[in-house]
Design a protein around this motif. Structure first.
Motif, PDB file in Angstrom:
ATOM      1  N   ASN A 204       0.824  -1.203   0.000  1.00 54.81           N
ATOM      2  CA  ASN A 204       0.000   0.000   0.000  1.00 54.81           C
ATOM      3  C   ASN A 204       0.860   1.256   0.000  1.00 54.81           C
ATOM      4  N   PHE A 324     -12.562  -3.729  -0.188  1.00 52.50           N
ATOM      5  CA  PHE A 324     -11.590  -2.942   0.562  1.00 52.50           C
ATOM      6  C   PHE A 324     -10.780  -3.790   1.539  1.00 52.50           C
ATOM      7  N   THR A 325     -10.710  -5.089   1.280  1.00 53.89           N
ATOM      8  CA  THR A 325      -9.908  -6.036   2.081  1.00 53.89           C
ATOM      9  C   THR A 325     -10.117  -5.867   3.587  1.00 53.89           C
ATOM     10  N   ARG A 327     -11.069  -3.286   5.325  1.00 55.96           N
ATOM     11  CA  ARG A 327     -10.843  -1.971   5.936  1.00 55.96           C
ATOM     12  C   ARG A 327     -12.161  -1.279   6.279  1.00 55.96           C
ATOM     13  N   GLU A 328     -13.225  -1.665   5.576  1.00 57.20           N
ATOM     14  CA  GLU A 328     -14.511  -1.046   5.870  1.00 57.20           C
ATOM     15  C   GLU A 328     -14.993  -1.393   7.280  1.00 57.20           C
ATOM     16  N   ILE A 330     -13.036  -1.664   9.926  1.00 55.65           N
ATOM     17  CA  ILE A 330     -12.330  -0.732  10.815  1.00 55.65           C
ATOM     18  C   ILE A 330     -12.996   0.641  10.768  1.00 55.65           C
ATOM     19  N   SER A 363      -5.617  -3.716  15.164  1.00 56.25           N
ATOM     20  CA  SER A 363      -5.724  -3.284  13.766  1.00 56.25           C
ATOM     21  C   SER A 363      -5.671  -1.768  13.707  1.00 56.25           C
ATOM     22  N   SER A 365      -5.785   1.942  11.947  1.00 55.47           N
ATOM     23  CA  SER A 365      -6.696   2.528  10.972  1.00 55.47           C
ATOM     24  C   SER A 365      -5.993   2.785   9.643  1.00 55.47           C
ATOM     25  N   HIS A 366      -6.721   2.555   8.549  1.00 50.89           N
ATOM     26  CA  HIS A 366      -6.228   2.889   7.215  1.00 50.89           C
ATOM     27  C   HIS A 366      -6.861   4.180   6.693  1.00 50.89           C
ATOM     28  N   ASP A 367      -7.827   4.699   7.401  1.00 52.34           N
ATOM     29  CA  ASP A 367      -8.592   5.859   6.926  1.00 52.34           C
ATOM     30  C   ASP A 367      -8.440   6.996   7.922  1.00 52.34           C
ATOM     31  N   HIS A 417      -7.036   5.514   2.130  1.00 54.54           N
ATOM     32  CA  HIS A 417      -6.634   4.112   2.047  1.00 54.54           C
ATOM     33  C   HIS A 417      -5.303   3.835   2.750  1.00 54.54           C
TER      34      HIS A 417
END
Length: 452
Positions: A204, A324-325, A327-328, A330, A363, A365-367, A417
């Protein structure tokens, strides 16, 4: 061959060489990383930041971050963000911050309540200082870089030089990745993000930088390729960066880079006269063919798996349940935290602890948007609104900044992302705040600056 062409060629070859040497002699990554900060600081002091040398040094730090991370060349994992801030403060010492950058002073103040809250709510066994610093360093880097660039005037040539400073280390990264994974068909076996094609590092983050590098060199094809040699050289570099970015199988960074190119071309087309539109039509065709060739070549090299990846399918052609693998999930948990703690949020870095307590797994955050909501509450909402609307107001004020919407798009899509785990979205956002002078060389206006 002209002197300018030779210098540009040597510059590219030098950075290809850096990537090769780091691969063959890994210890040189430390030498490379330390030298960036030492030489950058010396350069700023020697020139006294007369031509924004601090930003040049900071831009190079930004471009080199992912290479230094994957090879262990940084002083510390997060040091690139601190390096950008150090160079920005050095630049401000000589040239001052903008006196009218009130939105970004306010943005920094809005981060404070959640930081204070975190000192009380984080788990007892958590290293509070390092945990808060890890999560807040990206927004703070954005804030200070924006204080420096806000409404500062630079020429188009200087902006292109800044982008080149970002792009040069990405050339080194591409050379490193080519040597790290010379035979792609041996490592591409599925449609998942591929660590083997990403230098053993997070796909990523690697794709984010390669997508940015793709934009940098395609922009140079449009704006800085004055001879056929420069055109061909920039095309070759853009092709290789784009190809390696596609091979990461991480979509966010490459889609972002592509949209930035489309926005730049669209802006230039709308602002051009008839003759300019005719020239741009040829450029559209050339870039369109180049992108199709990149896609076609990648498809052949991956046995068609790249097509399935972007169609959200597995290697058997079956559609994946999540686009979104995961991530949604999270993001949903962070929205829930915001609704339960709408004023101050749960505190910086507390979101990951809450998820670990609820689901049993840690986990991050990606966002960045949902993270700001969860951890900063209503103060986070106000901070995000400031970041989004301030550059848009600048665009209404000065609609000749051809890069503003491109940079704002990179920041917004990247933090959706990849959060703000690297310095890139923070610094590129700050670049959107410049006034670009297309004609005259800017002169410092002492009445508009305040020196710290």
């Amino acid at each position: 061959m002209k002197k300018e062409e030779l210098l540009y060629l040597y510059l590219m070859l030098f950075h290809v060489g850096i990537g090769m040497v780091i691969y063959l002699l890994p210890f040189t990554s430390k030498l490379y990383g330390y030298s960036i900060f030492i030489l950058g600081g010396y350069y700023i002091i020697k020139t006294q930041n007369r031509n924004n040398e601090a930003l040049m040094a900071a831009a190079y730090v930004v471009g080199s971050e992912v290479l230094l991370r994957m090879t262990g060349g940084n002083i510390s994992y997060e040091f690139s963000k601190y390096g950008v801030m150090i160079f920005v403060f050095m630049g401000a010492y000589f040239s001052g911050f903008s006196r009218n950058a009130i939105p970004y002073w306010l943005f920094l103040l809005l981060l404070v309540p959640s930081v204070v809250l975190s000192t009380f709510v984080l788990d007892y066994d958590t290293n509070i200082r390092t945990t808060i610093a890890f999560n807040i360093s990206g927004p703070v880097c954005l804030g200070f870089a924006s204080l420096y660039t806000f409404r500062r005037t630079i020429t188009l040539s200087q902006m292109n030089s800044l982008l080149l400073c970002i792009g040069l280390p990405i050339v080194s990264t591409t050379a490193y990745l080519t040597l790290y994974t010379p035979n792609i068909r041996d490592v591409i076996t599925s449609t998942q993000s591929n660590y083997a094609a990403s230098g053993g590092f997070g796909p990523n983050q690697v794709a984010t930088f390669l997508g940015l590098g793709m934009f940098v060199f395609f922009s140079r094809i449009i704006l800085e390729s004055r001879t056929k040699f420069m055109l061909v050289l920039n095309l070759i570099i853009a092709f290789n960066i784009s190809y390696r970015g596609m091979l990461t199988f991480s979509r966010g960074g490459m889609i972002t880079g592509f949209l930035m190119i489309v926005l730049l071309l669209g802006f230039l087309y709308l602002k051009s006269n008839f003759r300019g539109k005719v020239k741009l039509n040829y450029i559209f065709v050339m870039i369109g063919i180049a992108l199709l060739l990149i896609w076609g070549y990648t498809s052949v090299q991956t046995g068609g798996l790249i097509n399935k990846r972007y169609a959200n399918q597995d290697s058997q052609g079956r559609e994946k349940s999540s686009k979104f693998t995961g991530r949604e999930d999270i993001a949903k948990s962070e929205i829930k935290m915001f609704l339960e703690h709408p004023i101050f949020g749960v505190g910086v870095a507390k979101g990951a602890e809450v998820r670990e307590n609820e689901f049993g797994t840690f986990s991050a955050s990606h966002d960045e948007i949902t993270r700001m909501l969860a951890e900063h509450g209503s103060f986070g909402v106000l901070a995000l609104l400031l970041l989004l609307f301030t550059p848009l107001f600048l665009f209404l004020e000065n609609q000749f900044n051809m890069f503003l919407l491109c940079f704002l798009t990179f920041w917004f899509l990247t933090i959706n992302h990849a959060a703000m785990r690297t310095a890139a979205p923070a610094f590129v956002y700050a670049l959107a705040l410049f006034n670009i002078n297309l004609v005259q060389t800017p002169t410092a206006n002492k009445e508009e600056r305040t020196v710290i």
